[in-house]
Design a protein around this motif. Structure first.
Motif, PDB file in Angstrom:
ATOM      1  N   PHE A 187      20.187  15.309 -43.047  1.00  0.00           N
ATOM      2  CA  PHE A 187      20.422  16.436 -42.136  1.00  0.00           C
ATOM      3  C   PHE A 187      21.591  17.278 -42.632  1.00  0.00           C
ATOM      4  O   PHE A 187      21.528  18.519 -42.626  1.00  0.00           O
ATOM      5  CB  PHE A 187      20.697  15.905 -40.737  1.00  0.00           C
ATOM      6  CG  PHE A 187      21.041  16.968 -39.735  1.00  0.00           C
ATOM      7  CD1 PHE A 187      20.088  17.872 -39.305  1.00  0.00           C
ATOM      8  CD2 PHE A 187      22.323  17.061 -39.210  1.00  0.00           C
ATOM      9  CE1 PHE A 187      20.405  18.868 -38.377  1.00  0.00           C
ATOM     10  CE2 PHE A 187      22.649  18.039 -38.287  1.00  0.00           C
ATOM     11  CZ  PHE A 187      21.688  18.950 -37.874  1.00  0.00           C
ATOM     12  N   ALA A 188      22.649  16.602 -43.073  1.00  0.00           N
ATOM     13  CA  ALA A 188      23.819  17.324 -43.586  1.00  0.00           C
ATOM     14  C   ALA A 188      23.453  18.154 -44.809  1.00  0.00           C
ATOM     15  O   ALA A 188      23.868  19.314 -44.947  1.00  0.00           O
ATOM     16  CB  ALA A 188      24.930  16.334 -43.930  1.00  0.00           C
ATOM     17  N   GLY A 189      22.643  17.575 -45.704  1.00  0.00           N
ATOM     18  CA  GLY A 189      22.214  18.303 -46.890  1.00  0.00           C
ATOM     19  C   GLY A 189      21.337  19.494 -46.558  1.00  0.00           C
ATOM     20  O   GLY A 189      21.406  20.541 -47.212  1.00  0.00           O
ATOM     21  N   THR A 190      20.511  19.340 -45.527  1.00  0.00           N
ATOM     22  CA  THR A 190      19.666  20.451 -45.089  1.00  0.00           C
ATOM     23  C   THR A 190      20.516  21.622 -44.613  1.00  0.00           C
ATOM     24  O   THR A 190      20.262  22.784 -44.955  1.00  0.00           O
ATOM     25  CB  THR A 190      18.722  19.986 -43.960  1.00  0.00           C
ATOM     26  OG1 THR A 190      17.893  18.922 -44.438  1.00  0.00           O
ATOM     27  CG2 THR A 190      17.851  21.135 -43.487  1.00  0.00           C
ATOM     28  N   LEU A 191      21.543  21.311 -43.817  1.00  0.00           N
ATOM     29  CA  LEU A 191      22.457  22.365 -43.375  1.00  0.00           C
ATOM     30  C   LEU A 191      23.202  22.979 -44.553  1.00  0.00           C
ATOM     31  O   LEU A 191      23.443  24.190 -44.589  1.00  0.00           O
ATOM     32  CB  LEU A 191      23.458  21.789 -42.365  1.00  0.00           C
ATOM     33  CG  LEU A 191      22.935  21.343 -41.005  1.00  0.00           C
ATOM     34  CD1 LEU A 191      24.070  20.840 -40.139  1.00  0.00           C
ATOM     35  CD2 LEU A 191      22.202  22.474 -40.297  1.00  0.00           C
ATOM     36  N   TRP A 192      23.573  22.138 -45.510  1.00  0.00           N
ATOM     37  CA  TRP A 192      24.321  22.594 -46.683  1.00  0.00           C
ATOM     38  C   TRP A 192      23.571  23.703 -47.412  1.00  0.00           C
ATOM     39  O   TRP A 192      24.159  24.709 -47.824  1.00  0.00           O
ATOM     40  CB  TRP A 192      24.561  21.412 -47.618  1.00  0.00           C
ATOM     41  CG  TRP A 192      25.408  21.716 -48.809  1.00  0.00           C
ATOM     42  CD1 TRP A 192      25.049  22.429 -49.923  1.00  0.00           C
ATOM     43  CD2 TRP A 192      26.773  21.334 -49.019  1.00  0.00           C
ATOM     44  NE1 TRP A 192      26.087  22.493 -50.812  1.00  0.00           N
ATOM     45  CE2 TRP A 192      27.158  21.827 -50.279  1.00  0.00           C
ATOM     46  CE3 TRP A 192      27.685  20.590 -48.271  1.00  0.00           C
ATOM     47  CZ2 TRP A 192      28.422  21.604 -50.800  1.00  0.00           C
ATOM     48  CZ3 TRP A 192      28.955  20.382 -48.789  1.00  0.00           C
ATOM     49  CH2 TRP A 192      29.315  20.878 -50.041  1.00  0.00           C
ATOM     50  N   PHE A 193      22.253  23.517 -47.594  1.00  0.00           N
ATOM     51  CA  PHE A 193      21.469  24.482 -48.348  1.00  0.00           C
ATOM     52  C   PHE A 193      20.900  25.606 -47.494  1.00  0.00           C
ATOM     53  O   PHE A 193      20.357  26.576 -48.023  1.00  0.00           O
ATOM     54  CB  PHE A 193      20.330  23.766 -49.081  1.00  0.00           C
ATOM     55  CG  PHE A 193      20.801  22.970 -50.264  1.00  0.00           C
ATOM     56  CD1 PHE A 193      21.221  23.597 -51.418  1.00  0.00           C
ATOM     57  CD2 PHE A 193      20.844  21.586 -50.204  1.00  0.00           C
ATOM     58  CE1 PHE A 193      21.669  22.862 -52.509  1.00  0.00           C
ATOM     59  CE2 PHE A 193      21.282  20.843 -51.281  1.00  0.00           C
ATOM     60  CZ  PHE A 193      21.704  21.483 -52.432  1.00  0.00           C
ATOM     61  N   ALA A 194      21.013  25.479 -46.176  1.00  0.00           N
ATOM     62  CA  ALA A 194      20.463  26.505 -45.297  1.00  0.00           C
ATOM     63  C   ALA A 194      21.486  27.561 -44.895  1.00  0.00           C
ATOM     64  O   ALA A 194      21.110  28.648 -44.447  1.00  0.00           O
ATOM     65  CB  ALA A 194      19.872  25.864 -44.034  1.00  0.00           C
ATOM     66  N   TYR A 195      22.766  27.246 -45.049  1.00  0.00           N
ATOM     67  CA  TYR A 195      23.811  28.170 -44.593  1.00  0.00           C
ATOM     68  C   TYR A 195      24.837  28.410 -45.699  1.00  0.00           C
ATOM     69  O   TYR A 195      25.090  27.537 -46.534  1.00  0.00           O
ATOM     70  CB  TYR A 195      24.527  27.606 -43.363  1.00  0.00           C
ATOM     71  CG  TYR A 195      23.673  27.570 -42.121  1.00  0.00           C
ATOM     72  CD1 TYR A 195      23.564  28.682 -41.290  1.00  0.00           C
ATOM     73  CD2 TYR A 195      22.971  26.419 -41.771  1.00  0.00           C
ATOM     74  CE1 TYR A 195      22.781  28.646 -40.145  1.00  0.00           C
ATOM     75  CE2 TYR A 195      22.182  26.374 -40.632  1.00  0.00           C
ATOM     76  CZ  TYR A 195      22.097  27.488 -39.820  1.00  0.00           C
ATOM     77  OH  TYR A 195      21.312  27.454 -38.700  1.00  0.00           O
ATOM     78  N   GLN A 196      25.437  29.575 -45.662  1.00  0.00           N
ATOM     79  CA  GLN A 196      26.489  29.928 -46.612  1.00  0.00           C
ATOM     80  C   GLN A 196      27.882  29.535 -46.113  1.00  0.00           C
ATOM     81  O   GLN A 196      28.802  29.378 -46.907  1.00  0.00           O
ATOM     82  CB  GLN A 196      26.466  31.441 -46.867  1.00  0.00           C
ATOM     83  CG  GLN A 196      25.137  31.975 -47.376  1.00  0.00           C
ATOM     84  CD  GLN A 196      24.783  31.428 -48.735  1.00  0.00           C
ATOM     85  OE1 GLN A 196      25.655  31.246 -49.569  1.00  0.00           O
ATOM     86  NE2 GLN A 196      23.505  31.155 -48.955  1.00  0.00           N
TER      87      GLN A 196
END
Length: 273
Positions: free
Chosen positions: A145-154
């Motif tokens: 989940f953390a990685g998903t947020l990492w690549f979804a937001y600047q």
């Protein structure tokens, strides 16, 4: 949660140029930490240090925190996120499938004993498990989940929040006596690698009605899974309240985002044309 960037900033290859350097730096830090925890003395010392915290805190907050890595609980949190960012549903599904395949395979292959099977004295909060310790599934899910947020937001704030969230869930698994530090480190690496691989999937712009149907289906699946688990007598009421509260929140966010009546009319109209 900060400024979001869609379309071009979330596509390839620009996305990877913006995210890859910091992500690889994070992976390097985690890999070094993992290698250190492979030293038996370090692994045991860190476990004793963190597991000792359990004796100083009430049980229910620790159970709430560690439940954030549970499949249903984290699934609903992810669903709330997808309601706002439906274009990366496919990316999340790919990452989740990869994790569901890798984590059980690694657990079965290494078949490492849990702390309760090795140590005579430790603090255990919640269910006592003896086997399949390596890696931690809860931690893998949290860092996915953390990685998903990492690549979804600047936003750097969101990135820090995401990694902090994963770290807290991982540390809680040691505090409750379920995992060794080395289990946590490998779980974090596996979760992030799954998110990294899935991030190659570009955002998929589906029709609004199709997005709504997919989100509704995922919500119903989570409700069915939770209905089955809610009969477990070992689950404390605070955890049940957290899960059902999140399910209600996801439903509320969905209804605010989508007009069901209008979507159904559009769906039937498209079929009759």
């Amino acid at each position: 949660m900060g400024t979001t960037t869609y379309a071009k900033a979330d596509g390839l290859p620009k996305q990877y140029k913006q995210h890859q350097r910091s992500f690889l730096g994070l992976m390097l830090v985690l890999s070094c930490a993992f290698l250190i925890t492979l030293l038996p003395d370090v692994n045991l010392t860190l476990f004793r240090l963190l597991n000792g915290i359990a004796a100083e805190l009430p049980n229910w907050p620790l159970l709430l925190i560690t439940d954030l890595g549970n499949g249903v609980t984290l699934g609903v949190i992810t669903l709330c996120f997808l309601i706002k960012r439906p274009e990366i549903i496919l990316r999340v599904i790919i990452a989740s499938v990869l994790s569901l395949l890798l984590v059980p395979l690694l657990k079965q292959y290494f078949d490492m004993p849990r702390p309760a099977a090795v140590l005579e004295t430790l603090n255990i909060i919640g269910e006592t498990r003896m086997s399949h310790s390596f890696p931690s599934g809860h931690t893998a899910s949290a860092f996915l989940f953390a990685g998903t947020l990492w690549f979804a937001y600047q936003s750097h704030t969101i990135k820090v929040f995401a990694i902090t969230f994963g770290a807290i869930v991982g540390i809680s698994r040691i505090i409750v006596g379920a995992h060794w530090p080395q289990d946590i480190m490998l779980g974090a690496i596996v979760g992030l690698l799954c998110a990294y691989t899935a991030a190659y999937c570009p955002p998929t712009q589906l029709q609004r009605v199709n997005n709504a149907l997919m989100l509704m289906f995922l919500w119903l699946v989570l409700v069915i899974c939770e209905l089955e688990k809610s009969f477990d007598k070992d689950i404390i009421w605070q955890v049940l309240l957290l899960r059902w509260g999140l399910l209600f929140t996801a439903a509320t966010l969905f209804l605010r985002q989508y007009n069901i009546k209008q979507l159904l009319i559009q769906r039937f109209a498209s079929k009759t044309q």
